[in-house]
Design an enzyme around this catalytic site. Sequence first.
Site, PDB file in Angstrom:
ATOM      1  N   ARG A 255       4.757 -12.659   6.624  1.00  0.00           N
ATOM      2  CA  ARG A 255       4.131 -12.316   7.896  1.00  0.00           C
ATOM      3  C   ARG A 255       4.742 -13.191   8.978  1.00  0.00           C
ATOM      4  NH1 ARG A 255      -2.124 -12.332   7.749  1.00  0.00           N
ATOM      5  NH2 ARG A 255      -1.735 -10.287   6.837  1.00  0.00           N
TER       6      ARG A 255
ATOM      7  N   ASP B 233      -3.046  -7.809  -4.597  1.00  0.00           N
ATOM      8  CA  ASP B 233      -3.239  -6.512  -3.961  1.00  0.00           C
ATOM      9  C   ASP B 233      -3.453  -5.449  -5.032  1.00  0.00           C
ATOM     10  OD1 ASP B 233      -3.513  -5.020  -1.749  1.00  0.00           O
ATOM     11  OD2 ASP B 233      -1.386  -4.861  -1.269  1.00  0.00           O
TER      12      ASP B 233
ATOM     13  N   GLN C  55      -0.512 -12.068  -2.634  1.00  0.00           N
ATOM     14  CA  GLN C  55      -1.798 -11.401  -2.501  1.00  0.00           C
ATOM     15  C   GLN C  55      -2.086 -10.623  -3.778  1.00  0.00           C
ATOM     16  OE1 GLN C  55      -2.129  -8.482   0.682  1.00  0.00           O
ATOM     17  NE2 GLN C  55      -4.081  -9.362   1.260  1.00  0.00           N
TER      18      GLN C  55
ATOM     19  N   LYS D 147     -15.559  -0.808   4.902  1.00  0.00           N
ATOM     20  CA  LYS D 147     -15.121  -1.849   3.971  1.00  0.00           C
ATOM     21  C   LYS D 147     -16.238  -2.837   3.702  1.00  0.00           C
ATOM     22  CE  LYS D 147     -13.209  -4.773   7.664  1.00  0.00           C
ATOM     23  NZ  LYS D 147     -12.088  -5.641   8.080  1.00  0.00           N
TER      24      LYS D 147
ATOM     25  N   HIS E 213      -4.846  -1.207  -5.752  1.00  0.00           N
ATOM     26  CA  HIS E 213      -5.215   0.086  -5.178  1.00  0.00           C
ATOM     27  C   HIS E 213      -5.709   0.997  -6.280  1.00  0.00           C
ATOM     28  CE1 HIS E 213      -2.376  -1.664  -2.258  1.00  0.00           C
ATOM     29  NE2 HIS E 213      -3.219  -1.150  -1.391  1.00  0.00           N
TER      30      HIS E 213
ATOM     31  N   CYS F 201       0.821  -1.216   0.000  1.00  0.00           N
ATOM     32  CA  CYS F 201       0.000   0.000   0.000  1.00  0.00           C
ATOM     33  C   CYS F 201       0.860   1.273   0.000  1.00  0.00           C
ATOM     34  CB  CYS F 201      -0.947  -0.009   1.197  1.00  0.00           C
ATOM     35  SG  CYS F 201      -1.909  -1.514   1.358  1.00  0.00           S
TER      36      CYS F 201
ATOM     37  N   HIS G 143      -8.695   0.016  -1.476  1.00  0.00           N
ATOM     38  CA  HIS G 143      -7.925  -1.233  -1.410  1.00  0.00           C
ATOM     39  C   HIS G 143      -8.836  -2.348  -1.937  1.00  0.00           C
ATOM     40  CE1 HIS G 143      -4.926   0.444   1.559  1.00  0.00           C
ATOM     41  NE2 HIS G 143      -5.957   1.239   1.780  1.00  0.00           N
TER      42      HIS G 143
END
Length: 637
Positions: free
Chosen positions: A357, A377, A375, A458, A379, A328, A504
Amino acid sequence: MGHCRKWLLLLRLPGFRACSLHTAAVPTPPSWLIERLGLFEELWTAQVKKLAGLAQKESRTIKISLPGGQRVDAVAWSTTPYQLAWRISPTLADSAVAAQVNGELYDLERPLETDSDLTFLTFDSPEGKAVFWHSSAHVLGAAAEQFLGAVLCRGPSTEHGFYHDFFLGKERTVQGSELPGLERVCQKLAATAQPFRRLEASRDQLRQLFKDNPFKLQLIEEKVAGPTATVYGCGTLVDLCRGPHLRHTGQISALRLFAAEYTRRGFSEVKTPMLFSTKLWEKSGHWEHYKEDMFTLQPSDSDGSACSQSEHPARLPTDTLALKPMNCPAHCLMFAHRPRSWRELPLRLADFGALHRAEASGAVGGLTRLRCFQQDDAHIFCTLDQLEAEIRGCLDFLRSVYSILGFSFRLALSTRPSGFLGEPRLWDQAEQLLQQALEEFGEPWELNPGDGAFYGPKIDVHLQDALRRPHQCGTIQLDFQLPLRFDLQYKGQAGTLERPVLIHRAVLGSVERLLGVLAESCGGKWPLWLSPCQVVVIPVGPEQEGYAREVQQTLQAAGLASDLDADPSLTLSRRVRRAQLAHYNFQFVVGRKEQSSRTVSVRTRDNQQLGERDLRDATRRLLELQDARVPNAEELF
């Protein structure tokens, strides 16, 4: 950093013979638990006296309407739904788990207060199942407190069962050797038919009851809006809970404790962000297939990483924007590295970067929780005016992907939490936009108040695997804070500098987790378009091996995953059976006849013989079915 494990029981319905009980060593209750029990008993005694006084003071008859139009008399503050159930039928009284009074879920032993419409709930109804499983979670919580000295977090029911979060300390985890003892304590609590007692307590009384439990104190501050809330006592357990519950634990006739997995949850004011969880695990055999045949779970220093086996790697389409691995903040830096104009918005960035992680010891579990994962991911930087259209686009994309994969899903709108950042006006506007987008989307959704991220509301997306266990994979989140903290700006149409809104978006979530859910759903029988084992070519004898290799090369040139099984040590029937056990979608068998006519004899992994086909026609048909991404290519061939 503390560890809280979430445990789940598999329960059998009333009527099953309970498991035999053995002695389980239960430690002496800690002082805080003894003090809490003492305070609960004081408050309970006071409430009983108060109710007795109300029953005597307001000794009046009330009218109760039952299903079917029947009306009966009852006494206010005295008659309970359970007593009325006995009047109707002892069988109903035995099978009922709770009641519904004027549309409100109600304990069977809670006195009725006014004229009411009354219905009874059994395990056959969704509401009845929720009550049954929620009460079972309390049994597990009580056992965890007694046997493990656990500090309880949450223990809700789910659509198909329940779980319980509890905190065991910074490095403490439940050992496998402790499970039988914990299970026996649960069984003993169920067998002793401990009643569930409902207590209404003030906020000050709640804080006093749970002064030694930081998780409950946070829930009191965040969730208790009125002057009072309900607490339930059951044996040695006292827990903050809205209820309702079973009359007593004896209605849980038999139970079994399953192993745990860990989960990460946020408690903003409690310095224990790592809480640990279990899921109900039933032996399906599917896990063993994809663990042994599809992936290598790395040991030692690579624990928590999954590598696809090289011989038959899993196939997953990646029809997305191909960008460098970023997270991000990195995408925010990419936006900010040069001046931006309103003409560039919406700006959409996506990646499949590897993330790491630091999961606690024992936290990893199969493909659903890893230390290294990918992921999808993404944006999206856009204006407020573009927000609604972008959210709709995300939802449409999500539905398209999940329908291709064969998943049903559930949506939840999570709104502003107590510790939110930013302006309430922006939050209200964003929540209204998300709600409007969900309503126009046309799929069922539910409201999850107060469960949004601190930076924005969200939409969470939950899938179900073959065992009907929920998995949170996709998400669509609005973020007002990162654009502010990175001072992201663009030049608007009027020439003034304006701040974008950040979305996101993840559809798969963790690629590995989604593959795990897919593997369970498919049971090793992947659809053709995803299968790593699409076709195996099998020559009848050595004389046809050359033509078989030509067939394999034709398939490979077309982009199909194909193998050759010309093992001379096995008969044709054994090689066909081996291909079926390996879940090849199709077997192309070639003998003398097929070689001379340049055809193939087509079989499916379910041993359906589809007959002789021209090689070019068969290859073209496979490509059509693959491109259509149908789940049942074998039936449609």
